[in-house]
Scaffold this active site. Structure first.
Site, PDB file in Angstrom:
ATOM      1  CE  LYS A 202      -1.696   1.681   4.152  1.00  0.00           C
ATOM      2  NZ  LYS A 202      -1.305   3.119   4.118  1.00  0.00           N
ATOM      3  CG  ASN A 203       2.559   2.812   3.518  1.00  0.00           C
ATOM      4  OD1 ASN A 203       1.414   3.091   3.483  1.00  0.00           O
ATOM      5  ND2 ASN A 203       3.109   2.456   4.686  1.00  0.00           N
TER       6      ASN A 203
ATOM      7  CB  CYS B  97      -2.563  11.614  11.684  1.00  0.00           C
ATOM      8  SG  CYS B  97      -3.000   9.623  11.281  1.00  0.00           S
TER       9      CYS B  97
ATOM     10  NE  ARG C 275       1.548  10.106  10.324  1.00  0.00           N
ATOM     11  CZ  ARG C 275       1.260   8.866   9.779  1.00  0.00           C
ATOM     12  NH1 ARG C 275       0.103   8.621   9.919  1.00  0.00           N
ATOM     13  NH2 ARG C 275       1.897   8.358   8.758  1.00  0.00           N
TER      14      ARG C 275
ATOM     15  CB  ILE D  63       8.368   6.117  14.590  1.00  0.00           C
ATOM     16  CG1 ILE D  63       9.348   4.965  14.165  1.00  0.00           C
ATOM     17  CG2 ILE D  63       8.085   6.817  13.159  1.00  0.00           C
ATOM     18  CD1 ILE D  63      10.771   5.449  13.876  1.00  0.00           C
TER      19      ILE D  63
ATOM     20  NE  ARG E 193      -6.501   4.488   6.201  1.00  0.00           N
ATOM     21  CZ  ARG E 193      -5.594   5.110   6.824  1.00  0.00           C
ATOM     22  NH1 ARG E 193      -5.858   5.364   8.239  1.00  0.00           N
ATOM     23  NH2 ARG E 193      -4.051   5.396   6.498  1.00  0.00           N
TER      24      ARG E 193
HETATM   25  C1  UD1 Z   1       5.320   6.388   6.625  1.00  0.00           C
HETATM   26  C2  UD1 Z   1       3.992   5.305   6.425  1.00  0.00           C
HETATM   27  C3  UD1 Z   1       3.620   5.149   7.816  1.00  0.00           C
HETATM   28  C4  UD1 Z   1       4.726   4.458   8.711  1.00  0.00           C
HETATM   29  C5  UD1 Z   1       5.593   5.607   8.568  1.00  0.00           C
HETATM   30  C6  UD1 Z   1       6.937   5.135   9.356  1.00  0.00           C
HETATM   31  C7  UD1 Z   1       3.027   6.032   4.260  1.00  0.00           C
HETATM   32  C8  UD1 Z   1       1.881   6.319   3.385  1.00  0.00           C
HETATM   33  N1  UD1 Z   1       3.069   5.741   5.472  1.00  0.00           N
HETATM   34  O1  UD1 Z   1       4.458   7.416   7.029  1.00  0.00           O
HETATM   35  O2  UD1 Z   1       2.642   3.764   7.531  1.00  0.00           O
HETATM   36  O3  UD1 Z   1       4.343   4.023   9.914  1.00  0.00           O
HETATM   37  O4  UD1 Z   1       6.059   6.021   7.270  1.00  0.00           O
HETATM   38  O5  UD1 Z   1       7.725   4.025   8.846  1.00  0.00           O
HETATM   39  O6  UD1 Z   1       4.211   5.451   3.753  1.00  0.00           O
HETATM   40  N2  UD1 Z   1       8.584  14.011  10.500  1.00  0.00           N
HETATM   41  C9  UD1 Z   1       8.911  15.195  10.776  1.00  0.00           C
HETATM   42  N3  UD1 Z   1       8.671  16.140   9.780  1.00  0.00           N
HETATM   43  C10 UD1 Z   1       8.413  15.548   8.654  1.00  0.00           C
HETATM   44  C11 UD1 Z   1       7.972  14.256   8.231  1.00  0.00           C
HETATM   45  C12 UD1 Z   1       8.063  13.490   9.367  1.00  0.00           C
HETATM   46  O7  UD1 Z   1       9.064  15.545  12.069  1.00  0.00           O
HETATM   47  O8  UD1 Z   1       8.300  16.509   7.646  1.00  0.00           O
HETATM   48  C13 UD1 Z   1       8.554  12.946  11.657  1.00  0.00           C
HETATM   49  C14 UD1 Z   1       7.200  12.206  12.181  1.00  0.00           C
HETATM   50  O9  UD1 Z   1       6.597  12.985  12.938  1.00  0.00           O
HETATM   51  C15 UD1 Z   1       7.528  10.842  12.392  1.00  0.00           C
HETATM   52  C16 UD1 Z   1       9.127  10.536  11.728  1.00  0.00           C
HETATM   53  O10 UD1 Z   1       9.561  11.810  11.204  1.00  0.00           O
HETATM   54  O11 UD1 Z   1       8.099  11.063  14.026  1.00  0.00           O
HETATM   55  C17 UD1 Z   1       8.685   9.540  10.568  1.00  0.00           C
HETATM   56  O12 UD1 Z   1       7.818   9.954   9.730  1.00  0.00           O
HETATM   57  P1  UD1 Z   1       7.718   9.705   8.391  1.00  0.00           P
HETATM   58  O13 UD1 Z   1       8.585   8.574   7.904  1.00  0.00           O
HETATM   59  O14 UD1 Z   1       7.452  10.703   7.509  1.00  0.00           O
HETATM   60  O15 UD1 Z   1       6.238   8.915   8.325  1.00  0.00           O
HETATM   61  P2  UD1 Z   1       4.933   8.931   6.918  1.00  0.00           P
HETATM   62  O16 UD1 Z   1       5.786   9.104   5.565  1.00  0.00           O
HETATM   63  O17 UD1 Z   1       4.061   9.911   7.619  1.00  0.00           O
END
Ligand code: UD1
Length: 430
Positions: free
Chosen positions: A22-23, A117, A122, A327, A397
């Site tokens: 999915k991701n 979320c 996030r 995370i 989902r």
């Molecule tokens: C993706 C996955 C989700 C998974 C996560 C971690 C998708 C659609 N979703 O979510 O299922 O749980 O990776 O493996 O692929 N962060 C910041 N600033 C940013 C972006 C992220 O501080 O601009 C932080 C987040 O709060 C979190 C960490 O970075 O603590 C990791 O998040 P991220 O890897 O970006 O998760 P997603 O891409 O949202």
């Protein structure tokens, strides 16, 4: 409102086929609109998040032709608007990938700010930091992020936190920027690699995906391709833990065992036998599981998306386990539900101390989010008696044919939507 009703106690036994990731699919579908040629994508998972993203891109003028349950043709030549509707972003955060895709292709994108979320705050500051480094101006207007640039120019970008979303989003925009971009401290998840491979198959020039330094040389145009998405490692891992928690014997097919290494290592630690084949893994659990400690980390560490599933298995293990979530801050919401089923767990901050109990008993619980929902279903399958899981829209989902696949492994589970159906199920299972 639909629910799952489960009569627990049957060990899961048999074979299950895993769908596309999915991701990875969310990133790939967004990237597919970056060319005016027709792109064919296979091994698409048939889950709600994907169907919503297909609708969202259809709404901005992309031609979407679902040629089978798992294959789609995408043609982005007719995009009439660079502005994505809030309704979609509300449903799936990952529609923010359209920011990077539209910005790369048209140098302008307008996407509503994703709402809060339920697994924690996030932010998307790193995505925006990347776009700015490429020369885009970003602003917020009427609840939407507007990113635009006269020219996008490659740059050196350091990600302060390892972020899957930021890595993919920046990679997409940089693929059509002028010159060279280097993303440092990039995420290494298999789906980052899959999106990079997909973009490369469309003519992009991305090197180093899967390591923590990604180098991208921008190209002017992307072209048609045919691409098959990798298997879903989280769906696979969920069935692996379902086998463990029910003391079953399950062959999980159509997987890349390498992507499952962290999950496999933990299953072995808690006493399961895991056998790896070329594109399958077999998980066998005979006696009671052992305790262990686990900390979620970016890939290749133990995935946060597999934290609730191991939490359920450890609730049934012998001894005390410590689970640390590093995370997302709000991923222990399933614990209160699990306690209602007889688990003994204390959460403090980002740590859960799990005192293993010999058995769980069925209860009415509610899915707080996608992975936690799947974990509660596993708990129901392992528990004595009847469990009802509410709010299963979250589970839908991300898991295709969840109840069908579980039933094929011997689970007694049904999707119901009325008290009458619940009664009928109870009468049938006795
Ligand atoms: C993706 C996955 C989700 C998974 C996560 C971690 C998708 C659609 N979703 O979510 O299922 O749980 O990776 O493996 O692929 N962060 C910041 N600033 C940013 C972006 C992220 O501080 O601009 C932080 C987040 O709060 C979190 C960490 O970075 O603590 C990791 O998040 P991220 O890897 O970006 O998760 P997603 O891409 O949202």
């Amino acid at each position: 409102m639909e629910q799952y009703i489960i009569k627990g106690g049957n060990p899961l036994v048999g074979e299950v086929e895993i769908g596309g990731a999915k991701n990875a699919a969310l990133g790939i579908l967004a990237a597919a609109i970056m060319t005016d040629d027709t792109v064919r994508i296979d091994n698409l998972p048939d889950v709600q998040d994907i169907n919503v993203l297909l609708e969202a891109i259809g709404e901005i003028g992309v031609r979407v032709d679902r040629i089978s349950r798992t294959s789609v043709l995408i043609n982005g030549s007719g995009i009439g608007s660079i502005s994505v509707d809030y309704e979609y972003i509300k449903k799936i955060r990952a529609s923010y990938y359209l920011l990077g895709a539209l910005l790369g292709k048209y140098k302008k994108a307008e996407v509503p700010l994703p709402g809060g979320c339920n697994i924690g705050s996030r932010p998307i500051d790193l995505h925006l930091k990347g776009f700015k480094a490429l020369g885009a101006k970003t602003r917020i207007s009427n609840g939407a992020i507007i990113a635009e640039a006269d020219h996008l120019r490659g740059n050196h970008i350091y990600l302060d936190t390892v972020s899957v979303g930021a890595t993919i989003n920046i990679m997409m925009a940089a693929s059509m920027a002028e010159g060279r971009t280097i993303i440092e401290n990039s995420a290494k998840e298999p789906h980052v690699v899959d999106v990079a491979n997909f973009l490369n198959s469309m003519g992009a020039n991305i090197k180093g995906a899967g390591t923590d330094v990604i180098r991208i040389r921008g190209v002017e145009k992307l072209h048609a391709t045919e691409y098959s998405i990798i298997p879903d490692q989280i769906e696979a891992g969920t069935y692996m833990f379902a086998a463990a928690a029910t003391r079953g014997d399950v062959i999980v097919k159509n997987v890349i065992p390498k992507h499952l290494e962290a999950t496999t290592a933990k299953l072995v630690e808690i006493g399961c036998q895991v056998e790896e084949f070329d594109d399958a893994v077999r998980v066998v659990a005979t006696g009671r599981l052992n305790n262990t400690n686990v900390k979620t980390l970016p890939y290749p560490g133990y995935p946060t998306d597999m934290q609730p599933q191991i939490g359920v298995a450890l609730a049934l293990a012998e001894g005390t386990s410590i689970v640390t979530e590093s995370i997302f801050e709000n991923r222990f919401k399933y614990v209160d539900e699990l306690i209602r089923m007889g688990a003994d767990v204390k959460v403090e901050g980002n740590t859960a101390v799990i005192y293993g109990t010999e058995k769980l008993t069925g209860a009415r619980v509610s899915a707080p989010d996608l992975r936690a929902g799947a974990a509660l279903v596993i708990a129901g399958l392992a528990a004595e008696g009847i469990t009802i899981v509410d709010d299963i829209v979250y589970i839908q989902r991300g898991y295709e044919y969840f109840e069908e696949k579980l039933r094929s492994l011997g689970a007694e589970i049904e999707r119901v939507s009325s008290e009458k159906e619940i009664k009928k199920f109870k009468l049938r299972v006795g």
